[in-house]
Motif scaffolding. Structure first.
Motif, mmCIF file in Angstrom:
data_model
loop_
_atom_site.group_PDB
_atom_site.id
_atom_site.type_symbol
_atom_site.label_atom_id
_atom_site.label_comp_id
_atom_site.label_asym_id
_atom_site.label_seq_id
_atom_site.Cartn_x
_atom_site.Cartn_y
_atom_site.Cartn_z
ATOM 1 N N THR A 6 0.783 -1.287 0.027
ATOM 2 C CA THR A 6 -0.069 -0.040 0.091
ATOM 3 C C THR A 6 0.922 1.213 -0.163
ATOM 4 N N LEU A 53 -6.906 1.691 5.556
ATOM 5 C CA LEU A 53 -5.567 2.432 5.814
ATOM 6 C C LEU A 53 -6.041 3.926 6.062
ATOM 7 N N CYS A 56 -7.250 3.933 9.575
ATOM 8 C CA CYS A 56 -5.880 3.752 10.638
ATOM 9 C C CYS A 56 -5.167 5.092 10.676
ATOM 10 N N LEU A 119 1.393 3.545 12.931
ATOM 11 C CA LEU A 119 0.622 2.837 11.973
ATOM 12 C C LEU A 119 1.405 1.300 11.995
ATOM 13 N N TRP A 121 1.042 -1.462 9.579
ATOM 14 C CA TRP A 121 0.814 -1.778 8.318
ATOM 15 C C TRP A 121 1.960 -2.420 7.573
ATOM 16 N N LEU A 124 4.316 -0.919 3.787
ATOM 17 C CA LEU A 124 3.797 0.299 3.637
ATOM 18 C C LEU A 124 4.888 1.167 3.146
#
Length: 229
Positions: A6, A53, A56, A119, A121, A124
């Motif tokens: 992402t 996202l 988030c 974050l 993730w 990313l």
């Protein structure tokens, strides 16, 4: 860098009252420029978004005391689709775009980056899409005495600020917050919206950059900074 799962883009071309993220499923793009060749208005970059996202990002900011918002109508601007058209032309990576806060306060944007550290993730990519030099008039006027010197002086100051491992992080932060005191600062940035995405990225990293790249465009010197493993 490889292919991220992402991409979160902090674009110099979107300012809002609150830090705001795109949250529509298929935002599309906006040609937020004028006077360019017709081909520039035929570019397509139909990348999907990632509402999860976006949520988030908003939660991370609010958790750290920074009010934030989502916008399901905002389209991707050229701060996103121009670099990503080159980097990932298949447009198959979900993207979310984060606005600047309209005061362009440097400390606030470093704090936004600090908040985004939380974050969780996987894989990313965070892209600060701006420019280390953004004096448009200077591109189209003959170089006045001292103009190139101002460009180089600011670029060298910026590289030292971001790269110098001997600086403490407090010193690095103070230099970035007080960037207008740097040599050639207002020549290179009559308005600072193209510099401020760097403050967000530094806020996430809070360390010297891993790599630096230099480019010359239309006889002006530019630098790019990369933080990564």
């Amino acid at each position: 860098m490889g292919k991220p799962s992402t991409i979160l883009v902090i674009s110099a071309h979107w300012e809002a009252r609150l830090p705001t993220v795109t949250s529509g499923i298929s935002p599309g793009i906006i040609y937020d420029y004028v006077g360019f060749p017709k081909e520039s208005y035929e570019i397509q970059y139909p990348a999907p978004s990632d509402p999860e996202l976006a949520e988030c990002v908003v939660k991370a900011l609010k958790k750290h005391g920074i009010d934030a918002a989502k916008d399901d109508q905002q389209r991707f601007d050229h701060g996103l689709f121009v670099p990503l058209k080159i980097m990932y032309p298949e447009f198959d990576i979900p993207c979310v775009q984060l606005s600047l806060e309209y005061t362009l306060d440097p400390l606030l944007h470093i704090q936004i980056g600090n908040a985004l550290k939380s974050l969780d993730w996987d894989n990313l990519l965070v892209l600060g899409s701006g420019s280390s030099f953004h004096n448009i008039r200077a591109f189209f006027t003959p170089d006045a005495q001292g103009a190139l010197a101002n460009n180089i002086a600011f670029d060298e100051w910026l590289r030292e600020t971001i790269n110098d491992v001997s600086l403490s992080e407090q010193e690095r932060l103070e230099r970035l917050v007080n960037w207008t005191s740097a040599p050639g600062a207002r020549y290179c940035h009559p308005r600072e919206e193209h510099l401020i995405p760097l403050h967000v990225c530094y806020g996430m990293a809070t360390k010297s950059s891993s790599k630096t790249y230099r480019a010359e465009i239309m006889k002006k010197q530019f630098s790019m900074f990369y933080w990564g493993e």
